[in-house]
Scaffold this active site. Structure first.
Site, short mmCIF file in Angstrom:
data_model
loop_
_atom_site.label_atom_id
_atom_site.label_comp_id
_atom_site.label_asym_id
_atom_site.label_seq_id
_atom_site.Cartn_x
_atom_site.Cartn_y
_atom_site.Cartn_z
N ASP A 97 44.57 1.34 -84.57
CA ASP A 97 44.48 1.45 -85.85
C ASP A 97 43.82 2.22 -86.30
O ASP A 97 42.52 2.21 -86.61
CB ASP A 97 44.06 0.15 -86.36
CG ASP A 97 44.50 -0.06 -87.96
OD1 ASP A 97 44.55 1.09 -88.66
OD2 ASP A 97 44.58 -0.95 -88.52
N PHE A 138 43.63 -15.79 -102.92
CA PHE A 138 42.90 -14.83 -103.69
C PHE A 138 43.47 -13.84 -104.76
O PHE A 138 42.86 -13.61 -105.67
CB PHE A 138 41.91 -14.17 -102.90
CG PHE A 138 42.67 -13.24 -101.88
CD1 PHE A 138 43.18 -13.76 -100.72
CD2 PHE A 138 43.06 -11.70 -102.04
CE1 PHE A 138 43.80 -12.95 -99.73
CE2 PHE A 138 43.61 -11.35 -101.19
CZ PHE A 138 43.96 -11.64 -99.98
N PHE A 167 42.64 -7.40 -88.65
CA PHE A 167 42.99 -7.03 -90.19
C PHE A 167 44.11 -7.77 -90.65
O PHE A 167 45.11 -8.36 -89.89
CB PHE A 167 43.35 -5.52 -90.27
CG PHE A 167 43.60 -5.18 -91.71
CD1 PHE A 167 42.44 -5.09 -92.62
CD2 PHE A 167 44.93 -5.00 -92.01
CE1 PHE A 167 42.45 -4.83 -93.92
CE2 PHE A 167 45.01 -4.50 -93.50
CZ PHE A 167 43.76 -4.42 -94.35
N ARG A 225 35.34 -11.16 -101.09
CA ARG A 225 35.57 -11.39 -99.99
C ARG A 225 34.58 -12.61 -99.15
O ARG A 225 33.47 -12.35 -98.58
CB ARG A 225 35.36 -10.27 -98.93
CG ARG A 225 36.49 -9.13 -98.87
CD ARG A 225 37.75 -9.72 -98.37
NE ARG A 225 38.88 -8.94 -98.37
CZ ARG A 225 40.06 -9.16 -98.53
NH1 ARG A 225 40.51 -10.37 -99.12
NH2 ARG A 225 41.15 -8.42 -98.53
C1 PLP Z 1 44.99 -0.76 -95.33
C2 PLP Z 1 45.29 -0.96 -93.95
C3 PLP Z 1 46.34 -1.47 -93.29
C4 PLP Z 1 47.41 -1.85 -93.87
O1 PLP Z 1 47.97 -0.52 -94.59
P1 PLP Z 1 48.84 -0.64 -95.79
O2 PLP Z 1 49.16 0.71 -96.10
O3 PLP Z 1 48.30 -1.40 -96.76
O4 PLP Z 1 50.37 -1.26 -95.50
C5 PLP Z 1 46.22 -1.63 -91.83
N1 PLP Z 1 44.94 -1.60 -91.25
C6 PLP Z 1 43.85 -1.20 -91.74
C7 PLP Z 1 42.46 -1.18 -91.03
C8 PLP Z 1 43.60 -1.04 -93.37
O5 PLP Z 1 42.79 -0.63 -93.80
#
Ligand code: PLP
Length: 459
Positions: A216, A451, A125, A384
């Site tokens: 995550d 982008f 990511f 994308r």
């Molecule tokens: C949005 C996102 C992030 C980053 O988070 P922010 O709140 O935008 O800083 C990290 N990992 C994933 C999978 C995300 O969707």
């Protein structure tokens, strides 16, 4: 109570008017924005599917909780409500609040990664990889190959390829791998889940080698839904329980609260090891704020604590959320427009390389299709594809990514089924007239993350 469809488990008590634009207004707006939907004013957008990040609607309970925010600099009551919510819902005892997800990624990367380390993950990511590299590490993709194939209907495209992971451990040595970052409902793969079995096996393999598992968990609730409906043995288990089991196969998690957690801003790093948490707390004060607010106000933490409990209070919430995404995806499929399958958890991804086969990837078909949809109806999606992929730093040539997609991302609890019908009708109209859509070339190309601010003209 039994319901027949995914219908929303809420009713509307406050509304926000949106502008119904005319074709000539949209023509002017798209020209002013240089055919880049990031440069449109949100006022000129009718249905905004740019992102699901921080765009959710809060509940009456969340708005009510905001009035109870304790704005004390240190030891806010709202912080302790948040600690309890994360502990009850996710099962992590140590909480480090941050202003949003990337703040948590920054701190985790700084406390665990040494220069030369390798951090495996199930696809990258953007912000996660940035912080791993910023700390001196290198990201290694260990997701299964199917994740990169839009037409593959694998039910768990977010799975870790355990062979790739084992080979990486053999190649670089476990002492060079401080942790693996396992993303739930992988964003860049189109919102595709990891199975519980794969997560368990990944955890066991990492434990054998002394490698930590950091989730995550930004979209862990959406992942839990797919486990419930697709993985044997979970059909009768609640989303709340599945979420707890997901987290049980990890040593901690980073979370962007702008997604699952139903708030407009916020995030956190959650850990089990108190020593690691101490290190994180000493950094959070430098980068985010005191360790009992981490960049959030007391009212933000109240809304977040309430949102975290709400997202799993019933299974109906996530069923309706993903039900709406699937409704839109299936309507688009019925028109005959190719999309990434299976339909993901947070959006529908149209394969622009097939829709606009007459436009070479050098002339940015996904960017052109995104602009065409806005022109038709005021619906805003996001490119994308080749524009997002940027240039190869060595050759200076445009990268040619395998995926050339238009992303339509659904905010949570914001739009109705009738809005989804408008989106599908617009895509049908654009699809019928696709032969008239022309490619785009840059009139302004920023050097980094082009982008966001690039401008184009029609060829
Ligand atoms: C949005 C996102 C992030 C980053 O988070 P922010 O709140 O935008 O800083 C990290 N990992 C994933 C999978 C995300 O969707």
């Amino acid at each position: 109570m039994e319901r027949r469809s995914w219908a929303e488990p809420y009713k509307i008590k406050m509304v926000e008017p949106i502008k119904m634009t005319t074709p000539s207004e949209r023509e002017a707006a798209v020209a002013e924005a240089g055919f880049n939907t990031f440069l449109l004013k949100s006022e000129d957008v009718y249905i905004d599917l740019l992102t699901d990040s921080g765009t959710s609607a809060m509940s009456d309970a969340q708005w009510g909780a905001m009035m109870m925010g304790d704005e004390a600099y240190a030891g806010s009551r709202s912080f302790y409500r948040l600690v309890d919510a994360v502990s009850d819902v996710y099962g992590y005892e140590e909480l480090i609040p941050t202003h949003q997800g990337r703040g948590a990624e920054h701190i985790l990367s700084q406390i665990l990664i040494k220069p030369g380390d390798v951090i495996p993950g199930n696809m990258y990511f953007t912000t996660t990889r940035f912080h791993q590299e910023y700390a001196g590490g290198r990201f290694a993709d260990v997701i299964i190959d199917e994740a990169h194939l839009p037409a593959s209907t694998h039910e768990f495209k977010g799975n870790v390829d355990l062979t790739k992971l084992s080979e990486l451990i053999d190649e670089v040595g476990a002492d060079k791998i401080p942790y693996i970052s396992v993303e739930t409902n992988v964003n860049m793969a189109g919102g595709q889940p990891i199975s519980m079995q794969n997560l368990r096996e990944t955890y066991e393999l990492c434990k054998q080698h002394g490698i930590l598992v950091m989730l995550d968990a930004t979209r862990a609730v959406e992942n839990a839904y797919f486990i419930k409906v697709r993985e044997a043995g979970y059909e009768d288990v609640s989303i709340a329980k599945i979420l707890r089991e997901i987290c049980s196969y990890s040593d901690g998690a980073t979370v962007s609260s702008k997604k699952d957690n139903l708030v407009n801003i916020g995030g956190f790093l959650a850990l089990r090891d108190p020593d690691l948490a101490r290190k994180a707390r000493s950094l959070v004060v430098a980068f985010e704020g005191l360790h009992t607010y981490g960049g959030m106000s007391g009212r933000d933490m109240e809304a977040l604590a309430t949102g975290i409990r709400e997202m799993v209070a019933t299974d109906d919430h996530v069923r309706a959320r993903i039900g709406q995404v699937e409704y839109l995806g299936n309507r688009i499929l019925k028109i005959g427009v190719p999309i990434v399958q299976p339909i993901g958890g947070h959006g529908v991804f149209i394969d622009a390389s097939l829709v606009l086969a007459h436009i070479d990837q050098e002339l940015f078909p996904a960017q052109a299709l995104t602009a065409a949809i806005y022109r038709d109806s005021g619906v805003r999606g996001m490119e994308r594809g080749a524009v997002s992929a940027g240039r190869d730093p060595l050759t200076g040539l445009n990268r040619r990514p395998k995926l050339e997609l238009v992303r339509l991302t659904l905010p949570r609890r914001v739009y109705t089924q009738a809005h989804m019908d408008v989106v599908a009708e617009s895509i049908e109209a654009v699809y019928e007239n696709r032969a008239a859509i022309r490619g785009l070339r840059f009139t302004y190309e920023p050097e980094d993350l082009r982008f966001f601010q690039a401008r184009f003209e029609e060829v």
